[in-house]
Design a protein around this motif. Sequence first.
Motif, mmCIF file in Angstrom:
data_model
loop_
_atom_site.group_PDB
_atom_site.id
_atom_site.type_symbol
_atom_site.label_atom_id
_atom_site.label_comp_id
_atom_site.label_asym_id
_atom_site.label_seq_id
_atom_site.Cartn_x
_atom_site.Cartn_y
_atom_site.Cartn_z
ATOM 1 N N THR A 43 0.834 -1.212 0.000
ATOM 2 C CA THR A 43 0.000 0.000 0.000
ATOM 3 C C THR A 43 0.865 1.256 0.000
ATOM 4 O OG1 THR A 43 -1.739 -1.175 1.207
ATOM 5 C CG2 THR A 43 -1.845 1.234 1.213
ATOM 6 N N GLY A 46 2.200 1.654 -3.622
ATOM 7 C CA GLY A 46 1.143 2.067 -4.544
ATOM 8 C C GLY A 46 0.707 3.505 -4.332
ATOM 9 N N THR A 47 0.536 3.896 -3.064
ATOM 10 C CA THR A 47 0.116 5.267 -2.746
ATOM 11 C C THR A 47 1.193 6.269 -3.130
ATOM 12 O OG1 THR A 47 -1.188 4.417 -0.887
ATOM 13 C CG2 THR A 47 -0.722 6.776 -0.901
ATOM 14 N N HIS A 207 -0.902 -0.758 -9.282
ATOM 15 C CA HIS A 207 -0.985 -1.121 -7.864
ATOM 16 C C HIS A 207 -2.401 -0.866 -7.331
ATOM 17 C CE1 HIS A 207 2.974 -2.331 -6.304
ATOM 18 N NE2 HIS A 207 3.486 -1.597 -7.286
ATOM 19 N N ALA A 208 -3.014 0.225 -7.774
ATOM 20 C CA ALA A 208 -4.383 0.533 -7.321
ATOM 21 C C ALA A 208 -5.354 -0.557 -7.755
ATOM 22 C CB ALA A 208 -4.821 1.888 -7.888
ATOM 23 N N SER A 209 -5.155 -1.106 -8.963
ATOM 24 C CA SER A 209 -6.038 -2.178 -9.457
ATOM 25 C C SER A 209 -5.912 -3.444 -8.619
ATOM 26 C CB SER A 209 -5.724 -2.488 -10.921
ATOM 27 O OG SER A 209 -4.464 -3.134 -11.041
ATOM 28 N N MET A 213 -3.628 0.628 -2.548
ATOM 29 C CA MET A 213 -3.815 2.079 -2.608
ATOM 30 C C MET A 213 -4.697 2.522 -1.458
ATOM 31 S SD MET A 213 -3.484 5.028 -3.985
ATOM 32 C CE MET A 213 -2.492 4.438 -5.343
ATOM 33 N N TRP A 215 -6.603 5.922 -0.767
ATOM 34 C CA TRP A 215 -6.915 7.231 -1.361
ATOM 35 C C TRP A 215 -6.969 8.337 -0.310
ATOM 36 C CZ3 TRP A 215 -6.447 7.498 -6.413
ATOM 37 C CH2 TRP A 215 -6.607 6.327 -7.174
#
Length: 261
Positions: A43, A46-47, A207-209, A213, A215
């Motif tokens: 995470t 990805g973030t 990475h979000a998929s 992530m 938000w």
Amino acid sequence: MDVGNIGFVVAGLIVGFIVGMTGVGGGSLMTPILLWFGINPATAVGTDLLYAAITKSGGVLVHSKNKNIDWTITGWLTLGSVPAVLLTLWFLASLHTDPSAMNAVIKQALGVVLLLTALAILFKKSLLAFAQRHAGDSYHLRPRNLNALTVVTGAILGTMVALTSIGAGALGTVALFILYPFLATRRLVGTEIAHAVPLTLVAGLGHASMGNMDWHLLGFLLMGSLPGIYMGSHMTGRIPDGVLRPCLAVMLMAVGYKLAF
């Protein structure tokens, strides 16, 4: 806003300030800070990737307006980096059923890339001086071979960035200086930033998929970093580069060693 979220805003402010002042340290500082806050490694990566894509987009607009981007070099780098990102994301997706294995791979890769980034920051001036001193030597490549090597460089950077969110800045800049020693520094920096945006955007969306992530976390980081970058850019040159870079390098080396070993 609770205390934890305020901490993320402050982290964004500090990292943004350092990036604005030195031009380096974005991902290499932000991802370890997020790990320190207890954020899951996948995470955190990805973030940080989408954070980098958003913050560097403004830099592309400025550099493009000032004609500081060599779009041909950017194209060759992207030709190597984007396929490498997709392959790396496919590899990580294959580990997605075992989160502990994926996080172990990411933490190990983070440690190695942080150590390499620290060395690049520490010896940047020496490497640049060597490249410029030998720019006219026989090692200078023909255009066809130079383009191929640029694609390979993009692939290496793409793999590192997709795994760790780190590498497009300090390592990418040093690699471009060695490959293109006659390119003006401002154009080289602009080119590196222009390449970093699609690279981090594709990697971040990938990475979000996979669910890597947060938000809300991204929003709090941007709340701090955008004013931080603005303030830091106005402090450029106030603190000697010879003091800042070694301090940054030592800190990254310590964090990298802890993650890798």
